[in-house]
Design an enzyme around this catalytic site. Structure first.
Site, short mmCIF file in Angstrom:
data_model
loop_
_atom_site.label_atom_id
_atom_site.label_comp_id
_atom_site.label_asym_id
_atom_site.label_seq_id
_atom_site.Cartn_x
_atom_site.Cartn_y
_atom_site.Cartn_z
N ARG A 36 0.49 -1.25 0.33
CA ARG A 36 -0.04 0.19 -0.45
C ARG A 36 0.55 1.67 0.16
O ARG A 36 0.68 2.18 -0.60
CB ARG A 36 -1.10 0.13 0.80
CG ARG A 36 -2.64 -0.89 1.76
CD ARG A 36 -3.12 -0.75 2.37
NE ARG A 36 -3.37 0.88 2.49
CZ ARG A 36 -3.91 1.23 3.88
NH1 ARG A 36 -3.39 0.36 4.94
NH2 ARG A 36 -4.52 2.13 4.16
N GLN A 56 -7.06 11.96 8.27
CA GLN A 56 -7.52 10.81 8.27
C GLN A 56 -6.71 9.91 7.48
O GLN A 56 -5.90 8.64 7.78
CB GLN A 56 -8.55 10.10 7.92
CG GLN A 56 -9.46 10.60 8.82
CD GLN A 56 -11.02 10.30 8.40
OE1 GLN A 56 -11.56 9.19 8.63
NE2 GLN A 56 -11.59 11.01 7.69
N ASP A 62 -1.53 8.20 3.74
CA ASP A 62 -0.63 8.95 2.28
C ASP A 62 0.52 9.67 2.61
O ASP A 62 1.26 9.25 1.65
CB ASP A 62 -1.69 8.68 0.74
CG ASP A 62 -2.38 9.66 1.14
OD1 ASP A 62 -3.90 9.84 0.36
OD2 ASP A 62 -2.11 10.78 1.48
N HIS A 80 -4.27 9.76 11.77
CA HIS A 80 -4.79 7.80 11.61
C HIS A 80 -2.62 7.39 11.21
O HIS A 80 -2.82 6.28 10.28
CB HIS A 80 -5.22 7.43 10.52
CG HIS A 80 -6.33 7.92 10.82
ND1 HIS A 80 -7.82 7.05 10.18
CD2 HIS A 80 -6.72 8.15 12.00
CE1 HIS A 80 -8.95 7.30 10.56
NE2 HIS A 80 -8.57 8.16 11.72
N CYS A 113 8.23 1.69 17.36
CA CYS A 113 8.47 0.03 18.39
C CYS A 113 7.12 -0.38 18.03
O CYS A 113 6.48 0.30 18.52
CB CYS A 113 9.09 0.67 19.25
SG CYS A 113 9.91 -0.82 20.33
N GLY A 149 -14.13 14.98 1.87
CA GLY A 149 -13.92 13.52 0.57
C GLY A 149 -13.66 12.23 2.09
O GLY A 149 -12.96 11.85 2.17
N SER A 199 -16.59 9.78 4.17
CA SER A 199 -17.66 9.51 4.64
C SER A 199 -18.32 9.08 6.20
O SER A 199 -18.75 8.61 6.35
CB SER A 199 -17.67 7.75 4.24
OG SER A 199 -16.71 6.75 5.39
N ASN A 233 -17.83 16.82 -1.07
CA ASN A 233 -17.97 15.16 -1.33
C ASN A 233 -19.56 14.60 -2.02
O ASN A 233 -20.40 15.69 -2.40
CB ASN A 233 -18.38 14.82 -0.15
CG ASN A 233 -18.30 13.48 -0.68
OD1 ASN A 233 -19.04 12.42 -0.96
ND2 ASN A 233 -17.96 12.42 1.02
P1 OAD Z 1 -13.96 6.04 3.15
O1 OAD Z 1 -13.28 5.06 1.86
O2 OAD Z 1 -15.06 5.33 4.17
O3 OAD Z 1 -14.65 7.95 1.73
C1 OAD Z 1 -14.62 7.74 1.27
C2 OAD Z 1 -15.49 9.31 1.01
O4 OAD Z 1 -14.86 10.39 -0.37
C3 OAD Z 1 -16.51 8.79 0.44
O5 OAD Z 1 -17.29 9.24 1.09
C4 OAD Z 1 -17.23 9.35 -0.71
O6 OAD Z 1 -18.30 9.62 -1.18
C5 OAD Z 1 -15.51 10.29 -0.70
N1 OAD Z 1 -15.07 10.07 -2.72
C6 OAD Z 1 -14.79 9.43 -3.31
N2 OAD Z 1 -13.93 10.45 -4.84
C7 OAD Z 1 -13.84 11.67 -3.88
C8 OAD Z 1 -13.96 12.93 -4.45
N3 OAD Z 1 -12.97 13.05 -5.49
N4 OAD Z 1 -14.03 14.65 -4.23
C9 OAD Z 1 -14.60 14.77 -2.84
N5 OAD Z 1 -14.99 12.80 -2.37
C10 OAD Z 1 -14.88 12.02 -2.45
O7 OAD Z 1 -12.69 6.82 3.54
P2 OAD Z 1 -12.73 7.80 4.89
O8 OAD Z 1 -14.12 8.68 5.54
O9 OAD Z 1 -11.50 8.90 4.82
O10 OAD Z 1 -8.68 4.75 9.26
O11 OAD Z 1 -11.95 6.56 5.58
C11 OAD Z 1 -10.49 6.76 5.77
C12 OAD Z 1 -10.48 6.11 6.96
O12 OAD Z 1 -11.02 4.98 7.04
C13 OAD Z 1 -9.19 5.18 7.00
O13 OAD Z 1 -8.24 6.64 7.67
C14 OAD Z 1 -9.20 3.92 7.90
C15 OAD Z 1 -10.69 3.83 7.83
O14 OAD Z 1 -10.80 3.06 9.44
C16 OAD Z 1 -7.79 4.20 10.15
O15 OAD Z 1 -7.62 2.88 9.25
C17 OAD Z 1 -7.91 3.93 11.43
#
Ligand code: OAD
Length: 266
Positions: free
Chosen positions: A68, A100, A103, A120, A128, A204, A206, A230
């Site tokens: 990744r 969050q 990358d 995150h 460690c 961006g 969810s 979003n």
């Molecule tokens: P998600 O994959 O849960 O949600 C991605 C969001 O981005 C969705 O609401 C999409 O509609 C939106 N989206 C997609 N393409 C887009 C674009 N071009 N412009 C704007 N929005 C867009 O990702 P996150 O909400 O970031 O946490 O959740 C990710 C986190 O959940 C990670 O950090 C991880 C996971 O649990 C941990 O690992 C602790």
């Protein structure tokens, strides 16, 4: 309702999720992310991104993260990331970025580490596994490229050790069976910033993870101006509209360019 309030003086927080990096080609977390096969068993990311999985199969969990990470390193910051660099230039200490995303694209785009809370963690770093020190160490170039399904060699496994105590090192990321904290993830600082913000722009995400959602409600209670960017409805877009804020139903790159223009008074 216009975006004029974005030019109101005070702390402006930007809270980003995987959607801002989707336009750089990095799969979102709950999107079409593929499964990962270990032996004959298939694992979903939520099963591998855990401390438990790491204790059971550290080399396999590392291989997934190194793959990744290679995907993240091959990606480039996009217009949305660059708009946030512009916002920080305009706002200085009235700017805070809480992401969050692990990358590292915000820092590579040019946002400053001091005003970027990676709540995150960051996939480019390790620490460690026994937490003998809070230090985060850069993984360096030695594990690039790293292909999907590639196994760690014994030499590579020997490199993934804590430089201080010699036990396993672990990716510097927050796992599903772990809790936020201030030391590694700026938990308290993020919450207290949300209580001071005059605007909170979520981009961006969810709304599936705890700290960003807490920040949204803390800022809303304070009467902050809320903006969500979003293409899909989500808890932040609902909260923004309930609070007289704005939901920009568009991509991160176009929405953030509009927000930066509003900060400039455009
Ligand atoms: P998600 O994959 O849960 O949600 C991605 C969001 O981005 C969705 O609401 C999409 O509609 C939106 N989206 C997609 N393409 C887009 C674009 N071009 N412009 C704007 N929005 C867009 O990702 P996150 O909400 O970031 O946490 O959740 C990710 C986190 O959940 C990670 O950090 C991880 C996971 O649990 C941990 O690992 C602790």
């Amino acid at each position: 309702m216009s975006l004029q309030r974005m030019s109101q003086p005070g702390l402006r927080i930007f809270s980003t999720g995987a959607g801002i990096s989707a336009e750089s080609g990095i799969p979102t977390f709950r999107g079409e992310e593929g499964y990962w096969t270990v032996g004959a068993k298939e694992y979903h990311p939520q099963e591998l991104a855990t401390h438990y999985a790491f204790t059971q199969m550290p080399a396999e969990v590392w291989a997934w993260y190194l793959y990744r990470r290679a995907v993240c390193r091959a990606a480039q910051p996009n217009t949305g990331h660059l708009a946030l660099v512009e916002a920080e230039k305009l706002l200085g200490d009235q700017f805070l970025l809480v992401t969050q995303n692990v990358d590292g694209l915000h820092l590579r785009a040019g946002n400053s580490p001091g005003r970027t809370f990676e709540v995150h963690g960051n996939i480019d770093y390790f620490r460690c596994a026994e937490n003998c020190t809070p230090e985060h160490y850069p993984l360096g170039e030695g594990f690039l490229p790293f292909a999907k399904g590639q196994k760690l060699s014994p030499e590579q496994q020997a490199l993934l050790r804590c430089p201080r105590c010699g036990t396993w090192a672990r990716p510097h990321v927050l796992w599903f069976d772990e809790c936020y904290n201030e030391e590694h993830f700026r938990y308290d600082s993020s919450r207290s910033a949300a209580a001071k913000a005059v605007t909170l722009v979520s981009v961006g995400t969810s709304g599936a993870t705890n700290l960003p959602v807490q920040m949204g409600f803390i800022a809303a209670q304070r009467g902050a101006f809320l903006v969500d960017i979003n293409p899909q409805p989500n808890p932040f877009s609902q909260l923004a509209e309930q609070q007289g804020g704005r939901w920009l139903r568009e991509s991160a790159s176009t929405g953030l360019v509009r927000v930066v223009k509003a900060i400039q008074g455009g």
